[in-house]
Design an enzyme around this catalytic site. Structure first.
Site, PDB file in Angstrom:
ATOM      1  N   HIS A   1     -45.306  38.811 -51.727  1.00  0.00           N
ATOM      2  CA  HIS A   1     -45.323  38.854 -53.187  1.00  0.00           C
ATOM      3  C   HIS A   1     -46.138  37.680 -53.700  1.00  0.00           C
ATOM      4  O   HIS A   1     -46.483  36.751 -52.953  1.00  0.00           O
ATOM      5  CB  HIS A   1     -43.897  38.805 -53.746  1.00  0.00           C
ATOM      6  CG  HIS A   1     -43.074  37.644 -53.238  1.00  0.00           C
ATOM      7  ND1 HIS A   1     -43.181  36.368 -53.747  1.00  0.00           N
ATOM      8  CD2 HIS A   1     -42.148  37.563 -52.251  1.00  0.00           C
ATOM      9  CE1 HIS A   1     -42.355  35.557 -53.105  1.00  0.00           C
ATOM     10  NE2 HIS A   1     -41.710  36.259 -52.180  1.00  0.00           N
TER      11      HIS A   1
ATOM     12  N   ASP B   1     -34.391  31.111 -45.189  1.00  0.00           N
ATOM     13  CA  ASP B   1     -35.387  31.442 -46.218  1.00  0.00           C
ATOM     14  C   ASP B   1     -35.127  30.476 -47.363  1.00  0.00           C
ATOM     15  O   ASP B   1     -34.093  30.567 -48.035  1.00  0.00           O
ATOM     16  CB  ASP B   1     -35.211  32.889 -46.657  1.00  0.00           C
ATOM     17  CG  ASP B   1     -36.273  33.353 -47.652  1.00  0.00           C
ATOM     18  OD1 ASP B   1     -36.865  32.507 -48.347  1.00  0.00           O
ATOM     19  OD2 ASP B   1     -36.502  34.576 -47.740  1.00  0.00           O
TER      20      ASP B   1
ATOM     21  N   HIS C   1     -30.780  39.417 -48.039  1.00  0.00           N
ATOM     22  CA  HIS C   1     -30.518  38.361 -49.017  1.00  0.00           C
ATOM     23  C   HIS C   1     -29.112  37.780 -48.812  1.00  0.00           C
ATOM     24  O   HIS C   1     -28.333  37.622 -49.750  1.00  0.00           O
ATOM     25  CB  HIS C   1     -30.677  38.892 -50.442  1.00  0.00           C
ATOM     26  CG  HIS C   1     -32.103  39.088 -50.842  1.00  0.00           C
ATOM     27  ND1 HIS C   1     -32.471  39.858 -51.939  1.00  0.00           N
ATOM     28  CD2 HIS C   1     -33.254  38.631 -50.303  1.00  0.00           C
ATOM     29  CE1 HIS C   1     -33.796  39.864 -52.031  1.00  0.00           C
ATOM     30  NE2 HIS C   1     -34.291  39.126 -51.064  1.00  0.00           N
TER      31      HIS C   1
ATOM     32  N   ASP D   1     -17.724  22.552 -72.001  1.00  0.00           N
ATOM     33  CA  ASP D   1     -18.841  21.640 -72.222  1.00  0.00           C
ATOM     34  C   ASP D   1     -19.657  21.368 -70.967  1.00  0.00           C
ATOM     35  O   ASP D   1     -20.452  20.424 -70.937  1.00  0.00           O
ATOM     36  CB  ASP D   1     -18.318  20.292 -72.767  1.00  0.00           C
ATOM     37  CG  ASP D   1     -17.644  20.451 -74.117  1.00  0.00           C
ATOM     38  OD1 ASP D   1     -18.040  21.359 -74.865  1.00  0.00           O
ATOM     39  OD2 ASP D   1     -16.720  19.674 -74.406  1.00  0.00           O
TER      40      ASP D   1
ATOM     41  N   GLU E   1     -42.264  33.555 -42.625  1.00  0.00           N
ATOM     42  CA  GLU E   1     -42.907  33.622 -43.940  1.00  0.00           C
ATOM     43  C   GLU E   1     -43.739  32.368 -44.205  1.00  0.00           C
ATOM     44  O   GLU E   1     -43.233  31.250 -44.114  1.00  0.00           O
ATOM     45  CB  GLU E   1     -41.838  33.769 -45.029  1.00  0.00           C
ATOM     46  CG  GLU E   1     -42.385  33.792 -46.447  1.00  0.00           C
ATOM     47  CD  GLU E   1     -41.277  33.911 -47.486  1.00  0.00           C
ATOM     48  OE1 GLU E   1     -41.585  34.249 -48.640  1.00  0.00           O
ATOM     49  OE2 GLU E   1     -40.093  33.662 -47.136  1.00  0.00           O
TER      50      GLU E   1
ATOM     51  N   ARG F   1     -37.422  36.683 -39.361  1.00  0.00           N
ATOM     52  CA  ARG F   1     -38.447  36.741 -40.415  1.00  0.00           C
ATOM     53  C   ARG F   1     -39.277  35.470 -40.317  1.00  0.00           C
ATOM     54  O   ARG F   1     -38.742  34.386 -40.068  1.00  0.00           O
ATOM     55  CB  ARG F   1     -37.828  36.885 -41.810  1.00  0.00           C
ATOM     56  CG  ARG F   1     -38.863  37.019 -42.924  1.00  0.00           C
ATOM     57  CD  ARG F   1     -38.275  37.586 -44.226  1.00  0.00           C
ATOM     58  NE  ARG F   1     -37.274  36.755 -44.877  1.00  0.00           N
ATOM     59  CZ  ARG F   1     -35.978  37.031 -44.918  1.00  0.00           C
ATOM     60  NH1 ARG F   1     -35.489  38.107 -44.301  1.00  0.00           N
ATOM     61  NH2 ARG F   1     -35.136  36.235 -45.544  1.00  0.00           N
TER      62      ARG F   1
ATOM     63  N   TYR G   1     -35.234  43.449 -38.147  1.00  0.00           N
ATOM     64  CA  TYR G   1     -33.792  43.307 -38.300  1.00  0.00           C
ATOM     65  C   TYR G   1     -33.110  44.420 -37.516  1.00  0.00           C
ATOM     66  O   TYR G   1     -33.165  45.595 -37.903  1.00  0.00           O
ATOM     67  CB  TYR G   1     -33.412  43.372 -39.782  1.00  0.00           C
ATOM     68  CG  TYR G   1     -34.285  42.482 -40.650  1.00  0.00           C
ATOM     69  CD1 TYR G   1     -33.980  41.140 -40.837  1.00  0.00           C
ATOM     70  CD2 TYR G   1     -35.440  42.992 -41.243  1.00  0.00           C
ATOM     71  CE1 TYR G   1     -34.796  40.323 -41.599  1.00  0.00           C
ATOM     72  CE2 TYR G   1     -36.258  42.181 -42.016  1.00  0.00           C
ATOM     73  CZ  TYR G   1     -35.942  40.848 -42.187  1.00  0.00           C
ATOM     74  OH  TYR G   1     -36.750  40.050 -42.945  1.00  0.00           O
TER      75      TYR G   1
ATOM     76  N   ASP H   1     -41.837  29.012 -50.950  1.00  0.00           N
ATOM     77  CA  ASP H   1     -40.953  30.070 -50.460  1.00  0.00           C
ATOM     78  C   ASP H   1     -41.293  30.330 -48.990  1.00  0.00           C
ATOM     79  O   ASP H   1     -42.226  31.077 -48.686  1.00  0.00           O
ATOM     80  CB  ASP H   1     -41.144  31.332 -51.300  1.00  0.00           C
ATOM     81  CG  ASP H   1     -40.271  32.495 -50.842  1.00  0.00           C
ATOM     82  OD1 ASP H   1     -39.385  32.276 -49.996  1.00  0.00           O
ATOM     83  OD2 ASP H   1     -40.480  33.616 -51.337  1.00  0.00           O
TER      84      ASP H   1
ATOM     85  N   GLU I   1     -44.636  37.745 -45.052  1.00  0.00           N
ATOM     86  CA  GLU I   1     -43.314  37.583 -44.448  1.00  0.00           C
ATOM     87  C   GLU I   1     -42.811  38.834 -43.716  1.00  0.00           C
ATOM     88  O   GLU I   1     -41.799  39.414 -44.105  1.00  0.00           O
ATOM     89  CB  GLU I   1     -42.300  37.179 -45.514  1.00  0.00           C
ATOM     90  CG  GLU I   1     -42.342  38.023 -46.792  1.00  0.00           C
ATOM     91  CD  GLU I   1     -41.375  37.532 -47.850  1.00  0.00           C
ATOM     92  OE1 GLU I   1     -40.174  37.397 -47.546  1.00  0.00           O
ATOM     93  OE2 GLU I   1     -41.832  37.288 -48.972  1.00  0.00           O
TER      94      GLU I   1
ATOM     95  N   HIS J   1     -38.393  45.544 -46.239  1.00  0.00           N
ATOM     96  CA  HIS J   1     -38.986  44.890 -47.408  1.00  0.00           C
ATOM     97  C   HIS J   1     -40.510  44.862 -47.296  1.00  0.00           C
ATOM     98  O   HIS J   1     -41.078  45.113 -46.229  1.00  0.00           O
ATOM     99  CB  HIS J   1     -38.443  43.465 -47.576  1.00  0.00           C
ATOM    100  CG  HIS J   1     -38.633  42.581 -46.376  1.00  0.00           C
ATOM    101  ND1 HIS J   1     -39.849  42.067 -45.988  1.00  0.00           N
ATOM    102  CD2 HIS J   1     -37.727  42.117 -45.461  1.00  0.00           C
ATOM    103  CE1 HIS J   1     -39.706  41.317 -44.914  1.00  0.00           C
ATOM    104  NE2 HIS J   1     -38.418  41.341 -44.560  1.00  0.00           N
TER     105      HIS J   1
ATOM    106  N   HIS K   1     -40.719  35.048 -57.261  1.00  0.00           N
ATOM    107  CA  HIS K   1     -41.372  36.360 -57.324  1.00  0.00           C
ATOM    108  C   HIS K   1     -42.199  36.347 -58.606  1.00  0.00           C
ATOM    109  O   HIS K   1     -41.776  36.837 -59.648  1.00  0.00           O
ATOM    110  CB  HIS K   1     -40.332  37.478 -57.309  1.00  0.00           C
ATOM    111  CG  HIS K   1     -39.658  37.622 -55.975  1.00  0.00           C
ATOM    112  ND1 HIS K   1     -39.957  38.626 -55.084  1.00  0.00           N
ATOM    113  CD2 HIS K   1     -38.725  36.862 -55.352  1.00  0.00           C
ATOM    114  CE1 HIS K   1     -39.232  38.494 -53.985  1.00  0.00           C
ATOM    115  NE2 HIS K   1     -38.470  37.424 -54.127  1.00  0.00           N
TER     116      HIS K   1
END
Length: 481
Positions: free
Chosen positions: A399, A305, A288, A83, A450, A448, A430, A316, A426, A395, A406
């Site tokens: 976006h 991030d 990620h 539940d 962004e 990064r 790395y 974002d 962004e 990447h 996204h």
């Protein structure tokens, strides 16, 4: 003066309890006429009108198509165990078209050639019926009557009437176009039951997916949506400052996550927009990384991030800062290089460019910056520079952003940017800890930066401009701890 009136009890008009905030019950959140904060019944109606217009235009030359029926299920309640439900988050397309916040509902939009251009559709909501026992445990429901009053659709009914309604529609109409997201259906039972039967009917001309239509509408924001986007980005920006001040060597990544969540919520956000990346040191090189279960060592950078959701609209942002308050020389060099690229990319966010244009420029600029630092050989060919830049930033540059993080994924990143779009920018670098092709001082550093950018007819507007990103501003804020 009639003194009897002074002695009479004041009787307040009854307040109807809905299954979501309403102007009658939450005047601190909504004004009269709003279905959700900042979005009025009229705006929701205009959205449905635009959707129907676009659907009809796609098949304007097909004489045999007389009607269109568009079906949008809400999200359903999902349980983690027995539940215990997961926090409910409404399906974005359903929410965009009517503003109704309850689970296990369906919006049906019917358009016919016989309808006028100004009233080109009829919208019906099918919602969970009032149930005192379930409401005792789960909270109020709006019911059909409340849903009609809240949303301003043309009619509202109990959910258990939906199957009969659709069956009757199929019997009464031929030559109709059926619109439904059969690729990502929000309700499994409804999809495999009612909709599988309707799709199997031979009376419709074709079944079309609603995704492309919806994303084409959602990618450009109305003034009311821009205001909400501005607010959600501002909340996240302010929260980032507090998280930076909270940072110290030895801090747990999970504590920084909790601090971000707290600072967003106390500023009015409902929750974080997605599981945040809180990566200390070399863990920033996992794009990620969301485990967020390590301790950040002295001398490490923190890459966070994160964003929040405010009344259905998301932010974002990404910032990278030294946990001890001071960039090392190598960290500063790589950070300044990334920031220089990011600033040029932001300036390119105009109607003359697409996101893909900005991405290609990002790779070229990043390659030049990394050559200056000796990370990419100075004598490398142009193609080798781009290849290495793509390896160090695997990447895209950004976006679309909106109700989803996204957002509007059916809209190509190769189309020119248009006023009202909100995008992320962004770039990142790395450098893996075991990358022996790079000088040792840079190994293990992940960066990064962004921002969230509103496209206008003129220069782009950086909605996250209040979130510090220069070395000087970050170190100044860290010194205020």
């Amino acid at each position: 003066m009639d003194r009897s009136r002074l002695l009479s009890p004041v009787v307040s008009p009854p307040v109807r309890w809905f299954g979501q905030p309403a102007a009658q019950t939450h005047p601190h959140l909504l004004n009269t006429g709003e279905v959700t904060p900042n979005i009025t019944k009229e705006e929701y109606r205009r959205r449905r009108c635009m959707l129907v217009k676009d659907a009809r235009n796609m098949f304007a030359g097909f004489r045999e198509v007389e009607d269109h029926i568009l079906i949008f299920p809400s999200a359903r309640r999902v349980f983690m165990t027995n539940d215990i439900p997961y926090p409910f988050r409404q399906n974005s397309d359903f929410l965009y078209l009517c503003g109704f916040q309850e689970a296990d509902s369906v919006l049906v939009i019917h358009s016919s050639k016989s309808f006028s251009s100004s009233h080109n559709h009829r919208a019906a909501l099918f919602v969970p019926k009032k149930d005192p026992y379930k409401e005792l445990w789960e909270g109020s429901r709006s019911g059909a009557e409340g849903a009609l009053e809240l949303t301003g659709v043309d009619s509202a009914h109990n959910y258990n009437e939906l199957e009969q309604f659709l069956s009757g529609f199929c019997k009464d109409h031929s030559k109709f176009m059926l619109w439904y997201d059969f690729v990502n259906p929000p309700q499994d039972g409804f999809h495999t039951g009612v909709m599988s039967q309707m799709i199997g009917e031979e009376r419709h001309k074709a079944v079309e997916n609603t995704q492309k239509l919806m994303h084409g509408l959602r990618v450009k924001k109305s003034p009311a949506e821009v205001e909400l986007m501005t607010q959600t980005v501002q909340i996240a920006s302010e929260a980032f400052v507090e998280v930076m001040k909270f940072s110290r060597p030895g801090v747990h990544e999970s504590h920084l996550w909790a601090k971000m969540d707290f600072e967003c919520r106390v500023r009015g956000a409902q929750y974080l927009a997605y599981p945040p990346v809180v990566a200390g040191g070399p863990r920033a090189n996992t794009i990620h990384y969301t485990a967020n279960n390590q301790v950040v060592a002295d001398g490490d950078l923190v890459l966070m991030d994160a964003g929040c959701e405010l009344h259905g609209y998301t932010s974002d942002l990404t910032r990278t800062w030294p946990v001890n308050g001071k960039f090392s020389p190598a960290q500063r060099e790589l950070y300044q290089a990334t920031l220089a690229v990011q600033k040029v990319c932001v300036s390119m966010c105009t109607t003359q460019h697409s996101l893909d244009d900005v991405y290609r420029q990002m790779l070229a600029l990043l390659g030049m910056q990394l050559q200056e630092l000796g990370i990419i050989p100075r004598d490398a060919s142009a193609s080798e520079v781009i290849k290495k830049a793509r390896q160090l930033c695997p990447h895209h540059v950004g976006h679309y952003l909106g109700m989803d993080v996204h957002d509007s994924s059916e809209v190509s990143r190769n189309v020119k940017l248009e006023p009202g779009m909100v995008i992320t920018v962004e770039p990142g670098v790395y450098v893996q800890s075991d990358d022996t092709t790079v000088a040792e001082k840079y190994r293990g550093i992940g960066i990064r930066i962004e921002d969230n950018i509103l496209i206008t007819k003129a220069t782009p507007i950086n909605l996250s401009q209040n979130c510090p990103k220069t070395v000087e501003d970050i170190e100044r804020i860290m010194s205020e701890r």
